[in-house]
Design a protein around this motif. Structure first.
Motif, PDB file in Angstrom:
ATOM      1  N   VAL A 156      -4.001  -1.411  -7.029  1.00 21.00           N
ATOM      2  CA  VAL A 156      -2.723  -1.799  -7.626  1.00 21.00           C
ATOM      3  C   VAL A 156      -1.615  -1.131  -6.827  1.00 21.00           C
ATOM      4  O   VAL A 156      -1.630   0.091  -6.628  1.00 21.00           O
ATOM      5  CB  VAL A 156      -2.617  -1.356  -9.102  1.00 21.00           C
ATOM      6  CG1 VAL A 156      -1.255  -1.756  -9.668  1.00 21.00           C
ATOM      7  CG2 VAL A 156      -3.735  -1.952  -9.926  1.00 21.00           C
ATOM      8  N   VAL A 157      -0.640  -1.924  -6.400  1.00 20.87           N
ATOM      9  CA  VAL A 157       0.530  -1.394  -5.710  1.00 20.87           C
ATOM     10  C   VAL A 157       1.752  -1.687  -6.562  1.00 20.87           C
ATOM     11  O   VAL A 157       2.116  -2.848  -6.779  1.00 20.87           O
ATOM     12  CB  VAL A 157       0.707  -2.019  -4.313  1.00 20.87           C
ATOM     13  CG1 VAL A 157       1.923  -1.407  -3.617  1.00 20.87           C
ATOM     14  CG2 VAL A 157      -0.548  -1.809  -3.472  1.00 20.87           C
ATOM     15  N   ILE A 166       4.242   0.332 -13.402  1.00 14.81           N
ATOM     16  CA  ILE A 166       3.072   0.920 -12.759  1.00 14.81           C
ATOM     17  C   ILE A 166       3.248   2.426 -12.559  1.00 14.81           C
ATOM     18  O   ILE A 166       2.274   3.187 -12.598  1.00 14.81           O
ATOM     19  CB  ILE A 166       2.815   0.238 -11.391  1.00 14.81           C
ATOM     20  CG1 ILE A 166       2.702  -1.274 -11.581  1.00 14.81           C
ATOM     21  CG2 ILE A 166       1.548   0.778 -10.745  1.00 14.81           C
ATOM     22  CD1 ILE A 166       1.645  -1.704 -12.572  1.00 14.81           C
ATOM     23  N   ARG A 167       4.466   2.890 -12.377  1.00 14.02           N
ATOM     24  CA  ARG A 167       4.726   4.305 -12.077  1.00 14.02           C
ATOM     25  C   ARG A 167       4.076   5.261 -13.071  1.00 14.02           C
ATOM     26  O   ARG A 167       3.544   6.308 -12.654  1.00 14.02           O
ATOM     27  CB  ARG A 167       6.231   4.570 -12.005  1.00 14.02           C
ATOM     28  CG  ARG A 167       6.567   5.990 -11.541  1.00 14.02           C
ATOM     29  CD  ARG A 167       8.056   6.316 -11.690  1.00 14.02           C
ATOM     30  NE  ARG A 167       8.885   5.404 -10.949  1.00 14.02           N
ATOM     31  CZ  ARG A 167       9.860   4.678 -11.484  1.00 14.02           C
ATOM     32  NH1 ARG A 167      10.099   4.741 -12.786  1.00 14.02           N
ATOM     33  NH2 ARG A 167      10.588   3.884 -10.751  1.00 14.02           N
ATOM     34  N   PRO A 168       4.089   5.008 -14.391  1.00 11.82           N
ATOM     35  CA  PRO A 168       3.493   5.983 -15.317  1.00 11.82           C
ATOM     36  C   PRO A 168       2.028   6.299 -15.048  1.00 11.82           C
ATOM     37  O   PRO A 168       1.532   7.343 -15.486  1.00 11.82           O
ATOM     38  CB  PRO A 168       3.680   5.311 -16.688  1.00 11.82           C
ATOM     39  CG  PRO A 168       4.881   4.445 -16.516  1.00 11.82           C
ATOM     40  CD  PRO A 168       4.772   3.914 -15.112  1.00 11.82           C
ATOM     41  N   THR A 298      -1.000   3.014  -6.107  1.00 12.15           N
ATOM     42  CA  THR A 298       0.099   3.698  -5.423  1.00 12.15           C
ATOM     43  C   THR A 298       1.394   2.950  -5.685  1.00 12.15           C
ATOM     44  O   THR A 298       1.416   1.905  -6.360  1.00 12.15           O
ATOM     45  CB  THR A 298      -0.178   3.842  -3.916  1.00 12.15           C
ATOM     46  OG1 THR A 298       0.719   4.799  -3.357  1.00 12.15           O
ATOM     47  CG2 THR A 298      -0.038   2.506  -3.189  1.00 12.15           C
ATOM     48  N   LEU A 299       2.487   3.473  -5.131  1.00 11.58           N
ATOM     49  CA  LEU A 299       3.826   2.915  -5.330  1.00 11.58           C
ATOM     50  C   LEU A 299       4.505   2.736  -3.990  1.00 11.58           C
ATOM     51  O   LEU A 299       4.189   3.421  -3.015  1.00 11.58           O
ATOM     52  CB  LEU A 299       4.680   3.856  -6.189  1.00 11.58           C
ATOM     53  CG  LEU A 299       4.120   4.320  -7.529  1.00 11.58           C
ATOM     54  CD1 LEU A 299       5.025   5.380  -8.137  1.00 11.58           C
ATOM     55  CD2 LEU A 299       3.959   3.145  -8.483  1.00 11.58           C
ATOM     56  N   LEU A 300       5.483   1.834  -3.971  1.00 12.87           N
ATOM     57  CA  LEU A 300       6.347   1.723  -2.802  1.00 12.87           C
ATOM     58  C   LEU A 300       7.756   1.335  -3.241  1.00 12.87           C
ATOM     59  O   LEU A 300       7.993   0.929  -4.371  1.00 12.87           O
ATOM     60  CB  LEU A 300       5.776   0.730  -1.777  1.00 12.87           C
ATOM     61  CG  LEU A 300       5.579  -0.740  -2.140  1.00 12.87           C
ATOM     62  CD1 LEU A 300       6.886  -1.527  -2.220  1.00 12.87           C
ATOM     63  CD2 LEU A 300       4.674  -1.403  -1.103  1.00 12.87           C
ATOM     64  N   ASP A 336      -9.005   6.247   1.619  1.00 14.41           N
ATOM     65  CA  ASP A 336      -8.496   6.801   2.873  1.00 14.41           C
ATOM     66  C   ASP A 336      -7.133   6.193   3.209  1.00 14.41           C
ATOM     67  O   ASP A 336      -6.226   6.882   3.683  1.00 14.41           O
ATOM     68  CB  ASP A 336      -9.468   6.515   4.023  1.00 14.41           C
ATOM     69  CG  ASP A 336     -10.759   7.328   3.930  1.00 14.41           C
ATOM     70  OD1 ASP A 336     -10.775   8.344   3.206  1.00 14.41           O
ATOM     71  OD2 ASP A 336     -11.746   6.930   4.584  1.00 14.41           O
ATOM     72  N   ALA A 337      -7.000   4.893   2.967  1.00  9.37           N
ATOM     73  CA  ALA A 337      -5.736   4.211   3.275  1.00  9.37           C
ATOM     74  C   ALA A 337      -4.600   4.753   2.426  1.00  9.37           C
ATOM     75  O   ALA A 337      -3.498   5.016   2.934  1.00  9.37           O
ATOM     76  CB  ALA A 337      -5.897   2.710   3.067  1.00  9.37           C
ATOM     77  N   LEU A 338      -4.838   4.941   1.142  1.00  8.59           N
ATOM     78  CA  LEU A 338      -3.771   5.434   0.266  1.00  8.59           C
ATOM     79  C   LEU A 338      -3.359   6.853   0.636  1.00  8.59           C
ATOM     80  O   LEU A 338      -2.168   7.185   0.629  1.00  8.59           O
ATOM     81  CB  LEU A 338      -4.212   5.381  -1.200  1.00  8.59           C
ATOM     82  CG  LEU A 338      -4.475   3.996  -1.796  1.00  8.59           C
ATOM     83  CD1 LEU A 338      -4.613   4.095  -3.308  1.00  8.59           C
ATOM     84  CD2 LEU A 338      -3.392   3.018  -1.423  1.00  8.59           C
TER      85      LEU A 338
END
Length: 369
Positions: A156-157, A166-168, A298-300, A336-338
């Protein structure tokens, strides 16, 4: 769970960062789905013009194979800045923040359109609200959708902006009011209907500021000028002032009183707008905003590092998307990517957030009042 080379990737939010991520992934043959609560690409206005920097946003566009198409639409002349004395309307030297020398302007909607056109049909699921996420205990996640259904995914991004759902799952942080509010105003067909304003703003942006108040206007495409009346005040300034934000005449009267004494050429921005005033209090996430790595999520962009709108946010969101896509393509596993992506993005966003806070203080200087 799918193989590491074909994970189920869910991007929540079809803003510039999420679309950059999807575009780069698809360019390398990877599957991705973007969940967007808006009903369609044209459901709402996408905001004003953006200066896209060579060292950030243009890197993402190149990774997505869209740099040449961007160049064809961008306006290099939009980099021009004019600064005026509030009392006289005469020109002053420009001393604001300087970004990359190569930072042509483009309307946000045009830029978003480039990304959307590059994606395979059906990549964006329009009208699909994600209300939250639930970990499934093995590094995968369940998306909770607004219609009561669910989707299980490997990654999940959260690219869903300031008030991310998603941040919480990774951080308890919430945006805080900066003490600065922008009131937006719009002017249409300016070269014909507002020629004096069009000449004053020129091809790029106009700035005038004094005593914690700022007028800022920017040329958009198709003869549109977008203006922001900026000031420091409590978030509920309109309630204390007895101003009904839905009553345009009352808002105008209050703003004119606030900017009393400014040159009439600048007050044109308050007197003659074609589009309704829009109240936009500015919020930011803490700087630094970091979190402990959580597998599979993760977040962007603004979901990760909401900053004042001073020219960096959109560029960083697109670069986030490109960097995350690169990590997913090159690293051996999602985890690994995250970790590789967050190791780059979090320090970069901390530095940028501090820079943006300083830039906001330059744009709308604090006062002792």
């Amino acid at each position: 769970m799918n193989s590491a080379r074909d994970p189920r990737i869910a991007v929540v939010g079809a803003g510039l960062g999420g679309l950059a991520l999807a575009a780069v992934l698809q360019r390398h043959g990877r599957s991705v789905t973007v969940f967007e609560r808006e009903a369609s690409a044209g459901a709402r206005s996408q905001g004003g013009t953006l200066d896209i920097h060579a060292g950030t946003g243009q890197i993402a566009l190149r990774a997505a194979g869209l740099l040449d198409r961007f160049r064809a639409l961008a306006r290099p002349e939009g980099q021009e800045w004019r600064v005026l004395d509030p009392a006289t309307g005469t020109a002053l030297p420009f001393t604001g923040p300087v970004h990359d020398e190569d930072s042509p302007e483009i309307d946000r909607g045009q830029l978003r359109g480039l990304f959307l056109e590059s994606l395979a049909a059906g990549t964006v699921r329009w009208g699909c609200t994600v209300t939250g996420t639930t970990p499934l205990g093995d590094g995968t996640w369940r998306l909770l959708l607004g219609d009561g259904t669910t989707e299980d995914v490997d990654l999940v991004v959260g690219a869903d902006g300031a008030w991310s759902r998603i941040r919480p799952a990774v951080s308890p942080a919430t945006p805080a009011y900066t003490s600065v509010t922008f009131v937006e105003a719009g002017f249409d067909d300016c070269d014909l209907r507002h020629p004096a304003l069009a000449r004053m703003v020129g091809h790029g942006s106009l700035l005038a500021k004094s005593d914690g108040k700022t007028l800022f206007a920017q040329r958009n495409s198709s003869g549109h000028i977008r203006a922001y009346i900026a000031f420091r005040a409590p978030q509920d300034w309109h309630l204390a002032a007895g101003v009904d934000l839905g009553d345009q005449a009352t808002v105008r009267t209050h703003l004119l009183k606030m900017f009393d004494g400014w040159d009439e050429s600048l007050l044109y921005l308050l007197r003659h707008n074609d589009r309704a005033f829009i109240n936009r209090p500015l919020f930011v996430l803490p700087a630094p905003h970091t979190w402990e790595h959580v597998p599979g999520i993760t977040l962007l962009g603004d979901a990760a590092h909401l900053m004042p709108p001073v020219g960096l946010g959109a560029n960083l969101a697109m670069l986030d998307g490109a960097d995350l896509a690169h990590a997913l393509i090159t690293e051996a596993s999602i985890d690994d990517a995250l970790q590789a992506y967050e190791g780059i993005m979090l320090p970069r966003s901390t530095e940028a957030a501090l820079d943006c806070a300083g830039a906001l203080d330059h744009l709308v200087p604090p006062t002792d009042v």
